[in-house]
Design a protein around this motif. Structure first.
Motif, PDB file in Angstrom:
ATOM      1  N   ASN A 291       0.809  -1.221   0.000  1.00 42.27           N
ATOM      2  CA  ASN A 291       0.000   0.000   0.000  1.00 42.27           C
ATOM      3  C   ASN A 291       0.848   1.279   0.000  1.00 42.27           C
ATOM      4  N   LEU A 292       2.172   1.107  -0.012  1.00 42.00           N
ATOM      5  CA  LEU A 292       3.082   2.241   0.141  1.00 42.00           C
ATOM      6  C   LEU A 292       2.869   3.325  -0.921  1.00 42.00           C
ATOM      7  N   MET A 293       2.911   2.953  -2.192  1.00 45.41           N
ATOM      8  CA  MET A 293       2.812   3.933  -3.268  1.00 45.41           C
ATOM      9  C   MET A 293       1.457   4.630  -3.293  1.00 45.41           C
ATOM     10  N   ALA A 294       0.402   3.866  -3.035  1.00 40.63           N
ATOM     11  CA  ALA A 294      -0.945   4.460  -3.027  1.00 40.63           C
ATOM     12  C   ALA A 294      -1.066   5.505  -1.918  1.00 40.63           C
ATOM     13  N   GLU A 295      -0.501   5.199  -0.742  1.00 43.39           N
ATOM     14  CA  GLU A 295      -0.530   6.146   0.378  1.00 43.39           C
ATOM     15  C   GLU A 295       0.288   7.392   0.055  1.00 43.39           C
ATOM     16  N   MET A 296       1.454   7.183  -0.553  1.00 43.12           N
ATOM     17  CA  MET A 296       2.303   8.305  -0.912  1.00 43.12           C
ATOM     18  C   MET A 296       1.597   9.249  -1.884  1.00 43.12           C
ATOM     19  N   GLN A 297       0.971   8.673  -2.897  1.00 43.54           N
ATOM     20  CA  GLN A 297       0.260   9.481  -3.892  1.00 43.54           C
ATOM     21  C   GLN A 297      -0.867  10.283  -3.248  1.00 43.54           C
ATOM     22  N   GLN A 298      -1.589   9.633  -2.361  1.00 43.80           N
ATOM     23  CA  GLN A 298      -2.715  10.288  -1.696  1.00 43.80           C
ATOM     24  C   GLN A 298      -2.252  11.452  -0.817  1.00 43.80           C
ATOM     25  N   LEU A 299      -1.117  11.271  -0.139  1.00 43.86           N
ATOM     26  CA  LEU A 299      -0.627  12.282   0.798  1.00 43.86           C
ATOM     27  C   LEU A 299       0.283  13.322   0.138  1.00 43.86           C
ATOM     28  N   SER A 300       0.558  13.166  -1.158  1.00 45.80           N
ATOM     29  CA  SER A 300       1.438  14.098  -1.864  1.00 45.80           C
ATOM     30  C   SER A 300       0.704  15.336  -2.374  1.00 45.80           C
ATOM     31  N   VAL A 301      -0.607  15.287  -2.352  1.00 50.01           N
ATOM     32  CA  VAL A 301      -1.419  16.371  -2.929  1.00 50.01           C
ATOM     33  C   VAL A 301      -1.801  17.389  -1.863  1.00 50.01           C
ATOM     34  N   ASN A 302      -1.796  18.682  -2.243  1.00 47.12           N
ATOM     35  CA  ASN A 302      -2.214  19.747  -1.324  1.00 47.12           C
ATOM     36  C   ASN A 302      -3.684  19.586  -0.945  1.00 47.12           C
ATOM     37  N   PRO A 303      -4.053  19.965   0.270  1.00 39.51           N
ATOM     38  CA  PRO A 303      -5.466  19.887   0.687  1.00 39.51           C
ATOM     39  C   PRO A 303      -6.373  20.617  -0.300  1.00 39.51           C
ATOM     40  N   GLY A 304      -7.454  19.942  -0.683  1.00 45.05           N
ATOM     41  CA  GLY A 304      -8.399  20.547  -1.617  1.00 45.05           C
ATOM     42  C   GLY A 304      -7.842  20.718  -3.022  1.00 45.05           C
ATOM     43  N   PHE A 305      -6.739  20.003  -3.316  1.00 48.79           N
ATOM     44  CA  PHE A 305      -6.073  20.080  -4.627  1.00 48.79           C
ATOM     45  C   PHE A 305      -5.657  21.516  -4.973  1.00 48.79           C
ATOM     46  N   ALA A 306      -5.325  22.292  -3.951  1.00 48.46           N
ATOM     47  CA  ALA A 306      -4.921  23.684  -4.168  1.00 48.46           C
ATOM     48  C   ALA A 306      -3.631  23.735  -4.975  1.00 48.46           C
ATOM     49  N   ASN A 307      -3.580  24.629  -5.973  1.00 47.87           N
ATOM     50  CA  ASN A 307      -2.407  24.783  -6.813  1.00 47.87           C
ATOM     51  C   ASN A 307      -1.544  25.928  -6.270  1.00 47.87           C
TER      52      ASN A 307
ATOM     53  N   ALA B 276       2.334   8.018   6.488  1.00 44.94           N
ATOM     54  CA  ALA B 276       1.531   9.121   7.022  1.00 44.94           C
ATOM     55  C   ALA B 276       2.336   9.949   8.019  1.00 44.94           C
ATOM     56  N   PHE B 277       3.111   9.278   8.880  1.00 47.23           N
ATOM     57  CA  PHE B 277       3.911  10.012   9.859  1.00 47.23           C
ATOM     58  C   PHE B 277       5.014  10.797   9.164  1.00 47.23           C
ATOM     59  N   GLN B 278       5.740  10.129   8.261  1.00 48.49           N
ATOM     60  CA  GLN B 278       6.895  10.766   7.615  1.00 48.49           C
ATOM     61  C   GLN B 278       6.475  11.989   6.795  1.00 48.49           C
ATOM     62  N   MET B 279       5.410  11.851   6.040  1.00 56.75           N
ATOM     63  CA  MET B 279       4.962  12.976   5.224  1.00 56.75           C
ATOM     64  C   MET B 279       4.279  14.035   6.082  1.00 56.75           C
ATOM     65  N   GLY B 280       3.740  13.595   7.220  1.00 55.91           N
ATOM     66  CA  GLY B 280       3.115  14.537   8.143  1.00 55.91           C
ATOM     67  C   GLY B 280       4.122  15.465   8.798  1.00 55.91           C
ATOM     68  N   VAL B 281       5.373  15.020   8.875  1.00 59.65           N
ATOM     69  CA  VAL B 281       6.437  15.865   9.433  1.00 59.65           C
ATOM     70  C   VAL B 281       6.558  17.143   8.612  1.00 59.65           C
ATOM     71  N   PHE B 282       6.517  17.001   7.282  1.00 59.84           N
ATOM     72  CA  PHE B 282       6.643  18.170   6.404  1.00 59.84           C
ATOM     73  C   PHE B 282       5.413  19.073   6.482  1.00 59.84           C
ATOM     74  N   ASP B 283       4.272  18.486   6.811  1.00 59.13           N
ATOM     75  CA  ASP B 283       3.055  19.293   6.951  1.00 59.13           C
ATOM     76  C   ASP B 283       3.139  20.243   8.141  1.00 59.13           C
ATOM     77  N   LYS B 284       4.062  19.956   9.070  1.00 56.17           N
ATOM     78  CA  LYS B 284       4.233  20.818  10.245  1.00 56.17           C
ATOM     79  C   LYS B 284       5.165  22.000   9.958  1.00 56.17           C
ATOM     80  N   ILE B 285       5.834  21.953   8.811  1.00 52.92           N
ATOM     81  CA  ILE B 285       6.733  23.040   8.411  1.00 52.92           C
ATOM     82  C   ILE B 285       5.947  23.995   7.517  1.00 52.92           C
ATOM     83  N   PRO B 286       5.964  25.292   7.802  1.00 54.63           N
ATOM     84  CA  PRO B 286       5.176  26.244   7.001  1.00 54.63           C
ATOM     85  C   PRO B 286       5.388  26.068   5.499  1.00 54.63           C
ATOM     86  N   GLN B 287       4.290  26.003   4.777  1.00 54.56           N
ATOM     87  CA  GLN B 287       4.366  25.814   3.327  1.00 54.56           C
ATOM     88  C   GLN B 287       5.137  26.952   2.661  1.00 54.56           C
TER      89      GLN B 287
END
Length: 290
Positions: A85-101, A176-187
Motif C-alpha cells: 500500500n506504500l505507493m498508493a498512500e504516498m500518492q494520496q498524501l502528496s497532494v495539497n489539501p483541496g487540490f490547491a495549486n 503518514a507520519f513521515q509525510m506529516g512531518v513536512f506538513d508541520k513546516i510552514p508551506q
C-alpha cells in the motif's frame, strides 16, 4: 643552553603519539556501517547510513556491508518498502489539501523557471503539477538535477537483497507520519526553498558537498552540511532529533528479538542527538566496522 633530558624527549614523543592516536581514533569513527552489540544482546546488529538519491556511478557498496546484511535476519528502514500500500498512500498524501495549486505562491521568475523545468523533465508544468506539496516537487526537481541519467537507491538495493534472502522487512515509521512531518513546516518556507533551488545557479553545490561527505563516510560532516540548511536550522528537531528519539525504543525491540540490519538516512547518525549516540546512551556498544 638547555641540558639534554631523555625524560623530556620521551615525554614529548609520548605526547606526539597521543595526538597521533587521537587523530587515528577520529579517523576510525568515519564509517557508514556500525555494529551494535552489548547490553545483553545475543547477536550483533548493524546500523547503516544511506543517502536517498545518488548517481549510479557514485553508489558505494562493499563486501562488509553486504555481509552485514546477509548475516542479519531482519531489514529495518525508515519505511517498509515492501508494503503493497506504500505507493498508493504516498500518492494520496502528496497532494495539497483541496487540490490547491501553489503556482501563484512563487515569484514570477521562480514560477516560470519551475514550470519550464517540470515541463521539460516530466511533460507537465505547474498547471498540472502545482497541486503537489512543495517537498514532493523539490524531490522531483532534485532527481532531475542530478548530473547523471542513471540514479541508484540504497533503499531499493537493500529491499531487493532482503527479498532474495527471504528476510523480514520492517519500517521505523509510516508514510503518514513521515509525510506529516513536512506538513508541520510552514508551506511558505518550503516554497521559498524550492524557488531558490530553481533560480540559484549554485543550488546543487550543497548536494555535491553532501555526496562528497557521504563518500568520505564522514557522518559528522554530513550532519553539519544538512543542518546548515535554513529549513533544518529552524525545524531540525522535527526532521531529525525527534525522529531519532522515536526510533530508539523500536530499534531496541528489534535488535533484542533478532539480528537486524538498520538502514536510515546518514544524517540521522551523527551528532550528540544522532542514533549512534542515543544507542550508546541506552547502554549499547556501537562501533565503526572497518
Amino acid at each position: 643552553m638547555k641540558k639534554f633530558s631523555f625524560k623530556s624527549v620521551l615525554a614529548t614523543a609520548m605526547m606526539v603519539m597521543l595526538v597521533f592516536q587521537a587523530f587515528a581514533n577520529d579517523k576510525e569513527e568515519k564509517s557508514l556501517l556500525w555494529k551494535i552489540s552489548g547490553n545483553g544482546l545475543e547477536e550483533s546488529s548493524y546500523l547503516f547510513g544511506t543517502i536517498h538519491m545518488i548517481c549510479k556511478d557514485k553508489f558505494y557498496m562493499d563486501e562488509k556491508i553486504e555481509n552485514a546484511l546477509a548475516s542479519s535476519k531482519v531489514l529495518a528502514m525508515e519505511l517498509n518498502m515492501t508494503d503493497p500500500n506504500l505507493m498508493a498512500e504516498m500518492q494520496q498524501l502528496s497532494v495539497n489539501p483541496g487540490f490547491a495549486n501553489i503556482k501563484g505562491e512563487f515569484t514570477p521568475e521562480q514560477a516560470s523557471s519551475l514550470d519550464k523545468f517540470l515541463t521539460e523533465s516530466y511533460g507537465a508544468g505547474l498547471d498540472q503539477l502545482g497541486i503537489l506539496k512543495p517537498f514532493v516537487l523539490s524531490s522531483m526537481v532534485l532527481v532531475k538535477m542530478l548530473p547523471c541519467t542513471e540514479q541508484s537507491s540504497y533503499e531499493m538495493f537493500f529491499t531487493e537483497k532482503a527479498k532474495t534472502q527471504e528476510k523480514t522487512v520492517k519500517g521505523l515509521e509510516t508514510v503518514a507520519f513521515q509525510m506529516g512531518v513536512f506538513d508541520k513546516i510552514p508551506q511558505k518556507l518550503q516554497i521559498e526553498e524550492l524557488g531558490k533551488m530553481m533560480t540559484n545557479p549554485d543550488s546543487m553545490e550543497e548536494f555535491d558537498k553532501l555526496v562528497g561527505a557521504y563518500l568520505q563516510q564522514d557522518t559528522e560532516k554530513l550532519y553539519d552540511i544538512i543542518t546548515d540548511n535554513e529549513m533544518f536550522k529552524e525545524y531540525g528537531d522535527l526532521l531529525l532529533e525527534d525522529r531519532n528519539k522515536n526510533w530508539i525504543p523500536k530499534i531496541e525491540e528489534m535488535v533484542k528479538e533478532q539480528s537486524t540490519f538498520i538502514a536510515v538516512g546518514s544524517g540521522h547518525l551523527g551528532s550528540e542527538t544522532g542514533v549512534i549516540a542515543l544507542l550508546r546512551k541506552a547502554g549499547y556498544t556501537v562501533e565503526a566496522v572497518k
